[in-house]
Design an enzyme around this catalytic site. Structure first.
Site, PDB file in Angstrom:
ATOM      1  N   GLY A 263      -3.226   8.418  11.032  1.00 35.31           N
ATOM      2  CA  GLY A 263      -3.504   7.444  12.085  1.00 35.31           C
ATOM      3  C   GLY A 263      -4.903   7.644  12.643  1.00 35.31           C
ATOM      4  O   GLY A 263      -5.287   8.754  12.997  1.00 35.31           O
TER       5      GLY A 263
ATOM      6  N   LYS B 248     -13.173   8.336  -3.846  1.00 37.02           N
ATOM      7  CA  LYS B 248     -12.951   7.251  -2.890  1.00 37.02           C
ATOM      8  C   LYS B 248     -13.840   6.061  -3.225  1.00 37.02           C
ATOM      9  O   LYS B 248     -14.890   6.209  -3.823  1.00 37.02           O
ATOM     10  CB  LYS B 248     -13.323   7.703  -1.478  1.00 37.02           C
TER      11      LYS B 248
ATOM     12  N   HIS C  45       3.489   7.472   8.244  1.00 34.76           N
ATOM     13  CA  HIS C  45       2.862   7.218   6.928  1.00 34.76           C
ATOM     14  C   HIS C  45       1.548   7.958   6.733  1.00 34.76           C
ATOM     15  O   HIS C  45       1.012   7.998   5.639  1.00 34.76           O
ATOM     16  CB  HIS C  45       2.676   5.732   6.693  1.00 34.76           C
TER      17      HIS C  45
ATOM     18  N   HIS D  26      -3.396   7.069  -3.539  1.00 39.05           N
ATOM     19  CA  HIS D  26      -3.119   6.174  -2.410  1.00 39.05           C
ATOM     20  C   HIS D  26      -3.831   4.845  -2.649  1.00 39.05           C
ATOM     21  O   HIS D  26      -5.064   4.795  -2.648  1.00 39.05           O
ATOM     22  CB  HIS D  26      -3.637   6.824  -1.109  1.00 39.05           C
TER      23      HIS D  26
ATOM     24  N   ASN E 106      -9.667   3.376   2.930  1.00 43.77           N
ATOM     25  CA  ASN E 106      -8.982   4.674   3.004  1.00 43.77           C
ATOM     26  C   ASN E 106      -8.215   5.014   1.722  1.00 43.77           C
ATOM     27  O   ASN E 106      -7.467   5.977   1.682  1.00 43.77           O
ATOM     28  CB  ASN E 106      -8.051   4.728   4.231  1.00 43.77           C
ATOM     29  N   HIS E 107      -8.365   4.216   0.683  1.00 44.96           N
ATOM     30  CA  HIS E 107      -7.683   4.513  -0.574  1.00 44.96           C
ATOM     31  C   HIS E 107      -8.391   5.649  -1.322  1.00 44.96           C
ATOM     32  O   HIS E 107      -9.605   5.777  -1.249  1.00 44.96           O
ATOM     33  CB  HIS E 107      -7.613   3.253  -1.445  1.00 44.96           C
TER      34      HIS E 107
ATOM     35  N   CYS F 155       0.903  -1.129   0.000  1.00 41.54           N
ATOM     36  CA  CYS F 155       0.000   0.000   0.000  1.00 41.54           C
ATOM     37  C   CYS F 155       0.952   1.190   0.000  1.00 41.54           C
ATOM     38  O   CYS F 155       1.955   1.184   0.698  1.00 41.54           O
ATOM     39  CB  CYS F 155      -0.842  -0.034   1.270  1.00 41.54           C
TER      40      CYS F 155
END
Lengths: 477, 135
Positions: free
Chosen positions: A403, A476, A400, A233, A201-202, A98
């Site tokens: 969070g 999304k 990254h 992402h 969350n991509h 990822c």
């Protein structure tokens, strides 16, 4: 902060030996006093569990976006020596490689006159969400080549240019890849999904560079204030998920075979040098390569949309860099003055190699590699640069992302997708998603503020801020 | 109530109960289907398979992973899943409907079933297990 944990630096905390039985090294994590209260006991325990694994070097580490995952904590970094050390899918996760990339454009805010149509066109062009399939028909041979070659396969087939490859971590291709170690099941899952964004969350986000804090590094990276950019992402899709599932089973058995004691079954592992360890590394690298090819194809389609909207050439949109944040790699590091080959696991952590590293593009050599930190939906994203301090302290690693602070269920209870969408629209941010639930789950309030996470790594010196980007629109799954 | 969701920040953690292993496995699979898709019905799709593993936890892990695999590669949304456990083998009959973008868009993609905390225990309510899904 929880009992037993002590502060050892402005932003640095230590989990001492004995926090859980069998620790071989202490744990260390980076966090501000403001974020200290947000660390779950489960995450610290997971950090300590990693410290029990054979061959671990120096510390079991975690970045300020640490949170409770499975196996390793999210935000976890650990390096193992090649002779006695292990490799574990629990230190990589299901979504192998990822990662995130940033593409610049020659456009500025005043050029974005049809933002809603642009976001809609991106949403229509890039397959997004559960069940979305690629328009590309791959042969079995193509898929094997893609896994062995990574982003280079995509470029060779017309989905990008040579500069794109120079601007990817590992040049978009891990040489350890062994497609032969990827099961038929994983291949079946990977075949229809190449070039798809996925869900959760991509995302693909349209952004503007709002502030440059390091002019020299920004100039080297080709970034300037007011510039329109795209951030992508996503990961290795079902192929990577299946590689993890398959090899977890093999390593679960190998753990006993090699008499390795583990405190959590998800930490199933084998010596890096064992047949089982090598097979996992080969398959994981193949999945990582698939992820780079995937992001490369999404990049190509994004460039196509911009070409039709703004009359740009594909070459006008430069890839700044592409970083992996779920991966295990064989790297050379200096430990206590001695050069060592290590198997570095980063699970929800980004490589942050400093100036002079031979593994970063020549153009970035004086600055250190670009590190791309996506914000949560609707919040700031950051470009940082890798540092010598990261090389000394964290095996060249940093955070990254933001969070999570809130579970998906909590997030859905606290606000509806429609409300989140409206609030963001008032700020000028257009969200296009497959469902309102996805928007609610990923609401900005469900995450730690990305600015605080970035402040911690900056002040700790394990990477330094270069630029801040603000969202304009997002698609999304 | 054969399952409930427990608090977990990053992923989805569920607790499942069953009087028998057959029930536990069936309920776990149904709970997973509910995490993935809101709208589910039995409409003409049926899959059967059998699996063997070394211990009950591995069997549950492999069983759920197989359902994830089938759901994705055959584009099926499962709704009624029946498991029969005999020793170290599970026999499964799973019914559902074809994935349809109109009904199922926006579903939750489960990336994998974690071994973390996966322990089948005996309680006064029967068998109980906590399952962590990476989403």
């Amino acid at each position: 902060m929880q009992t037993g944990i002590r502060k050892v630096g402005t932003m640095e905390w230590e989990v001492p030996l004995g926090y859980v039985p069998g620790m071989r090294v202490p744990g260390r994590f980076y966090l501000s006093d403001d974020l200290a209260g947000s660390v779950e006991e489960g995450a610290v325990r997971q950090l300590a569990h990693v410290a029990t694994l054979p061959g671990i070097v120096k510390y079991s580490l975690a970045m300020p976006d640490i949170h409770w995952g499975y196996g390793f904590p999210i935000g976890g970094v650990a390096a193992f020596d090649m002779e006695h050390g292990i490799i574990s899918p629990g230190g990589v996760g299901f979504d192998i490689n990822c990662g995130v990339r940033l593409i610049t454009t020659p456009l500025t805010l005043k050029d974005i006159t049809r933002k809603r149509e642009l976001i809609e066109a991106l949403f229509k062009t890039i397959p997004t969400g559960v069940g979305a399939k690629s328009t590309l028909k791959l042969s079995a041979r193509d898929l094997l080549d893609m896994m062995d070659e990574g982003a280079a396969w995509a470029v060779r087939n017309g989905f990008g240019n040579e500069t794109d490859l120079e601007h990817c971590e590992e040049n978009g291709s891990m040489k350890e890849a062994s497609s032969a170690d990827v099961s038929q099941k994983a291949r079946q899952r990977g075949m229809p999904q190449c070039g798809t964004l996925g869900s959760g969350n991509h995302f693909l986000e349209l952004q503007v560079v709002a502030e440059v804090t390091d002019e020299r590094a920004a100039a080297a990276y080709g970034i300037e204030e007011g510039q329109i950019c795209c951030m992508i992402h996503c990961g290795s899709r079902g192929l990577g998920h299946q590689v993890c599932t398959d090899h977890l089973k093999v390593l679960d058995k190998a753990t006993g075979k090699y008499n390795i004691e583990i405190p959590d079954r998800q930490l199933a592992c084998a010596p890096v040098s064992s047949a089982e360890g090598k097979a996992y590394l080969g398959a994981m690298a193949a999945a990582a390569n698939y992820a780079w090819a995937n992001r490369q194809m999404i990049t190509h389609h994004t460039r196509g949309v911009f070409a039709s909207f703004f009359g740009l050439e594909h070459e006008d949109m430069t890839l700044v860099y592409d970083v992996a944040h779920n991966v295990a790699k064989i790297e050379e590091h200096v430990v206590d003055g001695r050069s060592m080959r290590l198997c570095v696991h980063r699970k929800g952590a980004t490589r942050a190699f400093g100036p002079g590293s031979r593994d970063i593009p020549r153009a970035y050599l004086n600055e250190g590699q670009p590190v791309i930190i996506p914000g949560s939906m609707g919040s700031s994203s950051y470009i940082l640069k890798g540092t010598a301090t990261a090389m000394e302290k964290t095996f060249g690693s940093t955070c990254h992302g933001a969070g999570r602070l809130m579970s998906r269920t909590q997030a859905k209870k606290s606000s509806s997708g429609a409300d989140v969408q409206k609030t963001l629209a008032k700020q000028g941010i257009i969200v296009r998603a497959t469902s309102p639930a996805v928007i609610a789950e990923e609401a900005p309030g469900a995450y730690k503020p990305s600015s605080e996470v970035v402040r911690v790594v900056h002040e700790a010196g394990i990477s330094l801020t270069v630029a801040r980007l603000e969202p304009l629109g997002v698609i999304k799954g | 109530m054969p399952h409930t969701e427990l608090e977990h920040t990053a992923d989805i953690l569920i607790r499942v109960w069953g009087q028998t292993l057959d029930e536990l496995f069936s309920d776990a699979a149904t709970a997973m289907a509910a995490v993935m898709f809101e709208h589910r019905r039995c409409a003409g799709v049926e899959k059967t398979f059998s699996l063997t593993a070394d211990d009950p936890e591995s069997l549950l892990h492999d069983f759920l992973s197989e359902l994830l695999f089938l759901s994705e590669v055959e584009s099926i949304v499962f709704s009624d899943i029946r498991a029969r456990v005999e020793g170290n083998t599970v026999h499964c009959t799973a019914r559902g409907e074809p994935f349809s973008p109109e009904r199922h868009r926006g579903g939750t993609e489960i990336k994998g079933i974690s071994y973390s905390g996966l322990r089948i225990i005996n309680t006064d309510k029967g068998y109980q297990v906590d399952i962590l899904f990476d989403v």
